[in-house]
Each structure stands twice: as C-alpha cells, then as structure tokens.
Write an enzyme that holds these catalytic residues in place. Structure first.
Site, PDB file in Angstrom:
ATOM      1  N   GLU A  73       0.914  -1.567   0.423  1.00 51.13           N
ATOM      2  CA  GLU A  73      -0.318  -0.409   0.027  1.00 51.13           C
ATOM      3  C   GLU A  73       0.897   1.400   0.077  1.00 51.13           C
ATOM      4  O   GLU A  73       0.806   1.795  -0.307  1.00 51.13           O
ATOM      5  CB  GLU A  73      -1.348  -0.103   1.282  1.00 51.13           C
ATOM      6  CG  GLU A  73      -2.155   1.232   0.730  1.00 51.13           C
ATOM      7  CD  GLU A  73      -3.191  -0.040  -0.246  1.00 51.13           C
ATOM      8  OE1 GLU A  73      -3.415   1.622  -0.646  1.00 51.13           O
ATOM      9  OE2 GLU A  73      -3.704  -0.640   0.100  1.00 51.13           O
ATOM     10  N   GLU A  80       1.539   6.072  -7.563  1.00 54.91           N
ATOM     11  CA  GLU A  80       1.126   6.942  -7.879  1.00 54.91           C
ATOM     12  C   GLU A  80       1.075   8.277  -7.297  1.00 54.91           C
ATOM     13  O   GLU A  80       0.825   9.520  -8.442  1.00 54.91           O
ATOM     14  CB  GLU A  80      -0.133   6.199  -6.771  1.00 54.91           C
ATOM     15  CG  GLU A  80      -1.112   5.179  -7.870  1.00 54.91           C
ATOM     16  CD  GLU A  80      -2.592   4.688  -7.199  1.00 54.91           C
ATOM     17  OE1 GLU A  80      -3.552   6.078  -6.252  1.00 54.91           O
ATOM     18  OE2 GLU A  80      -3.145   3.854  -7.170  1.00 54.91           O
TER      19      GLU A  80
END
Length: 135
Positions: A73, A80
């Site tokens: 994560e 991102e």
C-alpha cells in the site's frame, strides 16, 4: 570543523530522517482509506489468531502477510504520487500502466494474505463454532 560537531550533525540528520519516515507512515495510515481498512483488518486477524489459540509461528505468518499488504500500500501510494506529479493532470498510457501495476501488486498481496488467513484461521474457527453449538 571539529570531529565532535560532525558526529552530532550526523546524529541529528539520522533522527530527522527517522521522524520524517514515521510522519510519512502516519500520514498514509491516517489519510489513506485503503490503508486504514488494511490496518483494521490486520488487527482483527491478529486478535482472532490469538483468541483461537494459534501458535506463535502462525501469528507471525499472519503479521508478515498483513505487513506485506501495508508495505505494498505504501509503495502504491508512492508510485501513484510520483506518476501524478510527473504527468500533471494529463493522460498518458504509461502512467496508467504504472498505476494499474502498483494497484495490482496491492491486490495480489491482499489475495495472498486472505488465502493465508483462511488456511490458518478457518480450522480453529470451525472447531470453535462446532464446540459452541454442542454446548
């Protein structure tokens, strides 16, 4: 410059880097919805494992699987963010591939963690349910 000053400056930089990393972890765990969900699920898995009497090794396997999902994560968030910074609100096929791959890595690690948890938690949970029904 004295040797003592250089050493204390290096120590100061180490502590500053440490606290920056802690701040980043805190930000991702608090601000990210998926990270919060993973953190809550991981905590429940560990608690259920302890309640159901899993061995220390089995608990450690659950913790490792949970930590892997959280680490993925973090990597997903970093990728991102870097992609968003580099493309500046425009669309690019390579940006989509990068984001999809990092999201896919999170999903794959979550699926593996679920399989691990089912394998480790299902047998003692089913025994607990059966014994509770026989009371």
């Amino acid at each position: 410059m004295s040797h003592k000053y250089v050493k204390s400056r290096a120590e100061s930089v180490k502590y500053q880097c440490f606290w920056q990393r802690i701040g980043a972890i805190w930000q991702i765990l608090i601000a990210g919805k998926a990270a919060k969900y993973n953190l809550i699920c991981g905590a429940f898995q560990i608690i259920f494992g302890i309640i159901l009497g899993l061995s220390s090794v089995e608990i450690l396997i659950i913790i490792f699987a949970f930590a892997t999902v959280i680490a993925m994560e973090f990597l997903n968030t970093a990728i991102e963010s870097a992609v968003d910074l580099s493309i500046k609100k425009s669309y690019h096929d390579l940006a989509k591939i990068a984001k999809d791959c990092s999201g896919g890595a999170v999903m794959l690690s979550a699926i593996i963690a679920i399989v691990i948890n089912v394998i480790l938690l299902l047998p003692p949970l089913s025994q607990f349910i059966i014994s509770a029904m026989n009371l």
